[in-house]
Scaffold this motif. Structure first.
Motif: not given
Length: 82
Positions: A10, A12, A51-52, A54-56, A58-59
């Motif tokens: 994404r 953003e 970022a994606p 790290l996001e993945r 943490m999710k």
């Protein structure tokens, strides 16, 4: 098509951070960007993957999710006790 953990990236408005990566992590990040870009037919900057990733991470971290949920449920009570 392989089953990479990241999908489309994404675009953003970012928050700028400055980080230092070990050389091997950077080489792996560059390789990952090349592979993902080839699969998605796009050119990807390796830094855009951080970022994606790290996001993945943490999710999918169950321990983090559990502790975060506990912290959220504890916050309203502690605010009421004041």
């Amino acid at each position: 098509m392989s089953k990479l953990k990241l999908g489309d990236i994404r675009d953003e408005k970012p928050v700028k951070l400055s980080v230092e990566l070990p050389a091997q992590v950077h080489r792996d990040l560059v390789a990952y960007a090349e592979i993902l870009g080839t699969e998605n037919r796009q050119t990807l900057e390796p830094a855009k993957l951080i970022a994606p990733m790290l996001e993945r991470f943490m999710k999918t971290d169950r321990g983090f999710a559990k502790l975060r949920k506990e912290r959220r449920s504890a916050s309203p009570r502690s605010a009421q006790e004041r």
